[in-house]
Design an enzyme around this catalytic site. Structure first.
Site, PDB file in Angstrom:
ATOM      1  N   GLU A  94       0.823  -1.209   0.000  1.00 50.95           N
ATOM      2  CA  GLU A  94       0.000   0.000   0.000  1.00 50.95           C
ATOM      3  C   GLU A  94       0.853   1.253   0.000  1.00 50.95           C
ATOM      4  O   GLU A  94       1.935   1.281   0.585  1.00 50.95           O
ATOM      5  CB  GLU A  94      -0.861   0.018   1.264  1.00 50.95           C
ATOM      6  CG  GLU A  94      -1.716  -1.212   1.387  1.00 50.95           C
ATOM      7  CD  GLU A  94      -2.425  -1.298   2.729  1.00 50.95           C
ATOM      8  OE1 GLU A  94      -2.809  -2.406   3.116  1.00 50.95           O
ATOM      9  OE2 GLU A  94      -2.572  -0.252   3.387  1.00 50.95           O
ATOM     10  N   CYS A 113       2.821   8.103   2.325  1.00 47.60           N
ATOM     11  CA  CYS A 113       3.163   7.067   3.290  1.00 47.60           C
ATOM     12  C   CYS A 113       3.454   5.818   2.467  1.00 47.60           C
ATOM     13  O   CYS A 113       2.552   5.261   1.840  1.00 47.60           O
ATOM     14  CB  CYS A 113       1.960   6.865   4.210  1.00 47.60           C
ATOM     15  SG  CYS A 113       2.227   5.593   5.430  1.00 47.60           S
ATOM     16  N   CYS A 120       5.152  -7.917   7.065  1.00 48.09           N
ATOM     17  CA  CYS A 120       6.145  -7.567   8.078  1.00 48.09           C
ATOM     18  C   CYS A 120       6.290  -8.747   9.034  1.00 48.09           C
ATOM     19  O   CYS A 120       5.305  -9.393   9.384  1.00 48.09           O
ATOM     20  CB  CYS A 120       5.698  -6.331   8.856  1.00 48.09           C
ATOM     21  SG  CYS A 120       6.915  -5.822  10.099  1.00 48.09           S
ATOM     22  N   CYS A 124       3.683  -7.030  15.470  1.00 45.67           N
ATOM     23  CA  CYS A 124       3.013  -6.208  16.487  1.00 45.67           C
ATOM     24  C   CYS A 124       1.515  -6.524  16.421  1.00 45.67           C
ATOM     25  O   CYS A 124       0.924  -6.515  15.338  1.00 45.67           O
ATOM     26  CB  CYS A 124       3.255  -4.726  16.233  1.00 45.67           C
ATOM     27  SG  CYS A 124       5.010  -4.324  16.125  1.00 45.67           S
ATOM     28  N   CYS A 127      -1.226  -4.166  14.733  1.00 48.49           N
ATOM     29  CA  CYS A 127      -0.954  -3.681  13.382  1.00 48.49           C
ATOM     30  C   CYS A 127      -1.484  -4.658  12.331  1.00 48.49           C
ATOM     31  O   CYS A 127      -1.179  -5.853  12.375  1.00 48.49           O
ATOM     32  CB  CYS A 127       0.557  -3.508  13.231  1.00 48.49           C
ATOM     33  SG  CYS A 127       1.078  -3.177  11.544  1.00 48.49           S
ATOM     34  N   CYS A 344      -2.158   1.700   8.103  1.00 51.18           N
ATOM     35  CA  CYS A 344      -1.165   0.706   7.711  1.00 51.18           C
ATOM     36  C   CYS A 344      -1.707  -0.717   7.583  1.00 51.18           C
ATOM     37  O   CYS A 344      -2.156  -1.307   8.547  1.00 51.18           O
ATOM     38  CB  CYS A 344      -0.065   0.759   8.777  1.00 51.18           C
ATOM     39  SG  CYS A 344       1.117  -0.545   8.767  1.00 51.18           S
TER      40      CYS A 344
END
Ligand code: SAH
Ligand code: SF4
Length: 359
Positions: A94, A113, A120, A124, A127, A344
Site C-alpha cells: 500500500e 506514506c 512484516c 506487532c 498492526c 497501515c
C-alpha cells in the site's frame, strides 16, 4: 533473460557500467537518469534524445517498473488517496497520499506514506500488516516507484509530492540497504531531488540499525514506535521488545541524538485503557524528558485481529497534560482517510478477506 530487471533497481553507477558495456558515450547515463527521475517517463519510447538502437537495447534488457494498481481509492474529502499495488511474486503493498491544506502555521503538503516490505515479520499485535505476516523485502526500485507513481499523478494537477514517511507496510530497518538506496534516489539533487528533511523513517526499534543510521550523516528524520513505557506492557503487543528491551532501545536513541543532534519522534498509538494511563504517561515522560524529542500520539486505528479501541479524547488530553508537565513536546496526529481504510495494512487486509469470500 535479463528482462525481469527493473531499471529503477539500478544505481547511477550501475547504469553507467551497463552503458560502458554497450560502448555508449558517457553522457547518456545522465540523460537516462533525467528521463527516469526528473521527467518520470513510463516507457523507453519517451526517451527521445537517445538513439533508437539504445532505446531498443534498454527495452530488450530491462523493464520500467512493475507496480500494478489493484485498488485505487480517494476519500470523500478528496485529500487522502490510497493505492494497493500488486508486485511480482503475487504480493500486494500500500501507498497512501495525504494532502494537508495550508494553515497559518504551515504550507500545503502532500505527504506520501510508503511501504518498505510486503508484509512484516515483527508481528506487532495491533498492526494490520503485522497480523498478515511477512512476504518479502521490496527492492529499492519498488520503493521509489511508489513515489514516482504519485509524482506523476500530482503533476497532472500541477501539484507535487512534498514529504515522504516510511510508515506503510513493513519495517524499513529490516530492509536497511534497499531503503537507504531508495533514500539516496529520492534525495539525489540530480534526480527526484526531495530534501532529506522531508523524509521520515519509522522503525519498530531495531537498536543496531538505529545506531548505524546515526552514522549515515543524512538529515532524514527518525521516528520510533514506542507505544509503551514498560517492558511488561510493550512486550505484550510488540514481540521485538524481547530482543531490544526499552533500556537498550533508549540507549540507541540517545546515541542517535548525540551523533546527529537531531530530534527523535516517538510514536504512541493511543489504545483505550491499555497504554493511555497516568502511570504509562509518567514512566514515558521520566525516560525522555531530557532527550531531544517529540511524542506523536495516534488514536488507535481498530484492526480485525486486535480487540481494542482508540482512547477517549479525554484520556488523550489527560495523557498530554502529564507530558506537558514534564516539558515533553507532543501532539495528537489527526486521523485521515478512515473511510478508505487508510491505516497501515488495512486495505490489504480487506482485500484478502474479499478475495477469500470470492473464492
Ligand atoms: N514498521 C515501522 C513502520 C510502519 S508502521 C514501525 O513499526 O515503526 C507505522 C506506524 O503506524 C508505527 O508507529 C506503527 O506502530 C503504527 N501503527 C501500526 N498499526 C497501527 C494501528 N492499528 N493504529 C495506530 N497506529 C498503528
Ligand atoms: Fe511491522 Fe511496524 Fe506493523 Fe510492527 S507496527 S508489525 S514493525 S509494520
Amino acid at each position: 533473460m535479463k528482462k525481469s530487471i527493473s531499471l529503477y533497481d539500478l544505481s547511477y553507477s550501475d547504469i553507467q557500467s551497463q552503458l560502458q558495456e554497450w560502448k555508449q558515450p558517457k553522457f547518456r547515463v545522465q540523460q537516462i537518469w533525467e528521463w527516469l527521475y526528473q521527467k518520470h517517463v513510463v516507457s523507453f519510447e519517451e526517451m527521445t534524445n537517445l538513439p533508437a538502437t539504445l532505446r531498443q537495447q534498454l527495452e530488450d534488457a530491462y523493464i520500467l517498473g512493475r507496480l500494478d494498481t489493484v485498488i485505487d481509492l480517494t476519500s470523500k474529502d478528496g485529500l487522502t488517496r490510497k493505492i494497493l499495488f500488486e508486485l511480482p511474486g503475487n504480493v500486494r503493498i500500500e501507498a497512501v497520499k495525504m494532502t494537508y491544506k495550508e494553515t497559518e502555521k504551515s504550507r500545503r503538503r502532500n505527504t506520501l506514506c510508503i511501504s518498505s516490505q510486503a508484509g512484516c515479520a515483527l508481528g506487532c499485535t495491533f498492526c494490520a500488516t503485522g497480523q498478515g505476516g511477512f512476504q518479502r523485502n521490496l527492492t529499492s526500485g519498488e520503493i521509489v516507484e511508489q513515489v514516482l507513481f504519485y509524482i506523476r499523478e500530482l503533476a497532472k494537477k500541477d501539484d507535487r509530492v512534498t514529504n515522504i514517511v516510511f510508515m506503510g507496510m513493513g519495517e524499513p530497518f529490516a530492509n536497511y540497504d534497499n531503503v537507504m538506496s531508495a533514500v539516496r534516489k529520492l534525495t539525489d539533487p540530480n534526480g527526484i531531488g526531495l530534501g532529506a528533511r522531508r523524509l521520515t523513517i519509522s522503525t519498530v526499534g531495531l537498536a543496531p540499525q538505529i545506531e548505524r543510521f546515526a552514522q549515515e550523516n543524512i538529515q532524514v528524520n527518525l521516528a520510533i514506535s514506542l507505544h509503551a513505557a514498560t517492558d511488561e506492557l510493550r512486550g505484550k503487543s510488540m514481540p521485538v521488545n524481547d530482543r531490544y528491551p526499552i533500556a537498550e532501545l533508549m540507549k540507541a536513541c540517545r546515541k542517535y541524538v548525540q551523533a546527529t543532534n537531531r530530534r527523535i519522534s516517538f510514536e504512541w498509538a493511543m489504545i483505550n485503557r491499555v497504554n493511555d494511563t497516568v502511570q504509562q504517561a509518567t514512566f514515558l515522560a521520566e525516560q525522555i524528558q531530557d532527550l531531544l524529542c517529540h511524542v506523536n500520539l495516534i488514536p488507535l486505528n481498530p484492526t480485525k485481529g486486535f480487540q481494542h479501541q482508540a482512547s477517549d479524547p479525554l484520556r488523550i488530553k489527560a495523557f498530554q497534560a502529564i507530558l506537558n508537565d514534564y516539558g515533553v513536546p507532543n501532539s495528537v496526529r489527526a486521523r485521515k482517510g478512515l473511510d478508505i481504510n487508510a491505516a497501515c495494512g488495512q486495505l490489504s487486509q480487506q482485500y484478502d478477506v474479499e478475495l477469500k469470500s470470492a473464492q
